[in-house]
Design a protein around this motif. Structure first.
Motif, mmCIF file in Angstrom:
data_model
loop_
_atom_site.group_PDB
_atom_site.id
_atom_site.type_symbol
_atom_site.label_atom_id
_atom_site.label_comp_id
_atom_site.label_asym_id
_atom_site.label_seq_id
_atom_site.Cartn_x
_atom_site.Cartn_y
_atom_site.Cartn_z
ATOM 1 N N GLN A 121 -1.746 -2.015 -9.078
ATOM 2 C CA GLN A 121 -1.530 -1.793 -7.652
ATOM 3 C C GLN A 121 -2.292 -0.580 -7.151
ATOM 4 O O GLN A 121 -2.679 -0.514 -5.979
ATOM 5 N N GLY A 175 -5.442 -0.191 -2.608
ATOM 6 C CA GLY A 175 -5.665 0.493 -1.342
ATOM 7 C C GLY A 175 -7.132 0.674 -1.014
ATOM 8 O O GLY A 175 -7.587 0.328 0.090
ATOM 9 N N GLY A 220 -0.565 -0.460 7.062
ATOM 10 C CA GLY A 220 -0.056 -0.754 5.738
ATOM 11 C C GLY A 220 -0.115 -2.256 5.520
ATOM 12 O O GLY A 220 -0.113 -3.029 6.480
ATOM 13 N N THR A 230 0.698 -7.251 7.620
ATOM 14 C CA THR A 230 0.232 -5.885 7.865
ATOM 15 C C THR A 230 1.120 -5.247 8.932
ATOM 16 O O THR A 230 1.771 -5.948 9.723
ATOM 17 N N VAL A 234 -3.978 2.525 5.133
ATOM 18 C CA VAL A 234 -5.395 2.206 4.979
ATOM 19 C C VAL A 234 -6.080 2.475 6.318
ATOM 20 O O VAL A 234 -5.605 2.027 7.363
ATOM 21 N N THR A 271 0.844 -1.196 0.000
ATOM 22 C CA THR A 271 0.000 0.000 0.000
ATOM 23 C C THR A 271 0.878 1.245 0.000
ATOM 24 O O THR A 271 1.830 1.348 0.773
ATOM 25 N N ASN A 277 1.080 -5.620 2.660
ATOM 26 C CA ASN A 277 1.937 -6.025 1.549
ATOM 27 C C ASN A 277 1.644 -7.471 1.186
ATOM 28 O O ASN A 277 1.058 -8.227 1.979
#
Length: 335
Positions: A164, A168, A128, A219, A114, A110, A130
């Motif tokens: 990508q 988000g 965040g 996260t 978020v 991200t 991934n």
């Protein structure tokens, strides 16, 4: 000069011989876009081809093989009859190759935190995330029309950046709808991954892609969220400690105040609490025992519970070992 002239009129072999994994769309280079009649187009494994003729996408060839091209550019005659257009034909044919093989294990993360509201503790969470995803170009016509246009080259990295950018907002929507507390996130990464893949599949399809795999690997919370989580953890630990001693959270907070006072210079006496903690302990225990802890109440309290409370006071540093031993003996005598 004459040899070059006649060579331009001959049919040619068109192929993407040195395909590079980082290229998603590639235009076959020609000097004048005059692909001659009877030229051979070779589409290799993991490739597809797209033909743009006279400004329109006229054909998509998604499978490997050898194709014969039939155009209005006839050898020899074309250039000889085009004096008014500089010996060039208006019949332009551009050949684009695209990668149809899967693009696997593309890492994502991200770009910004978020945000959502924790459904259990009702505090704002920022995190965040991934992971990795895999995708495949399945609709070359849609991709060229909506994304790439007639660029000579479009890379896998460009496609990855575009895809990508959709992650988000989709993740925020899923977190808000799933109602997972921060404590549940690690255990629910698989569920979130499946839900996000289903949501993103439609967005990817609009761009000509198939999302073949999607995973959230981890996260991380921002500093503010970590501080809020730390406070909740401390309160939970305090509540468990209070329950072990037979107290509720409010009573345990009173004990913490006594402990802090006991550790200041002068101890409990310096805080105006006199010798030991007897009087203040009586107030703390009154709501549960119905009377003073060290006198005979109307309804005798459970000695075992009182011993548990005394142990808690000792652990908190409110009672000294000598005071604990004296109080303990009183309740042991009542067993």
């Amino acid at each position: 000069m004459a040899f070059s002239f006649f060579r331009n009129q001959l049919s040619i072999i068109i192929e993407w011989a040195n395909q590079q994994p980082g290229v998603l769309l590639y235009r076959f280079p020609t000097a004048s876009d005059e692909i001659k009649d009877a030229s051979k187009l070779i589409v290799g494994p993991g490739q597809g081809a797209l033909l743009v003729y006279e400004g329109r996408v006229v054909e998509v060839l998604p499978t490997e093989g050898i194709y014969n091209l039939a155009t209005d550019n006839h050898p020899f005659i074309t250039t000889l009859t085009k004096l008014r257009t500089g010996f060039e034909s208006e019949h332009r044919l551009r050949v684009y190759f695209y990668r149809s093989a899967e693009n696997v294990n593309q890492p994502w993360g991200t770009a910004s935190p978020v945000k959502y509201l924790d459904p259990v503790y009702q505090f704002p969470v920022e995190l965040g995330a991934n992971g990795n995803f895999s995708f495949r170009l399945v609709d070359a016509r849609q991709f060229v029309t909506e994304v790439a246009g007639l660029k000579d080259l479009y890379t896998t990295q460009e496609a990855k950046t575009l895809l990508q950018s959709r992650l988000g907002q989709a993740l925020a929507t899923q977190l808000a709808g799933a109602q997972f507390s921060y404590q549940q996130l690690d255990a629910q990464l698989g569920t979130l991954s499946a839900a996000l893949r289903a949501q993103l599949a439609a967005d990817f399809a609009q761009l000509g892609f198939e999302l073949t795999d999607f995973r959230i690997n981890g996260t991380v919370f921002d500093q503010g969220t970590q501080q809020r989580i730390g406070k909740i953890s401390n309160m939970s630990a305090a509540a468990q400690a209070a329950a072990a001693g037979g107290l509720n959270y409010a009573e345990h907070e009173k004990l913490k105040a006594l402990r802090d006072a006991a550790r200041t210079e002068g101890g409990l006496a310096g805080a105006g609490l006199q010798l030991g903690a007897g009087a203040e302990l009586g107030k703390v225990f009154a709501s549960q025992t119905g009377g003073p802890a060290d006198s005979s109440p109307a309804a005798d309290p459970d000695p075992v519970q009182q011993l548990q409370k005394l142990k808690l006071l000792l652990n908190e540093g409110i009672l000294t070992q000598e005071e604990f031993d004296a109080k303990k003996q009183i309740w042991l005598d009542k067993l």
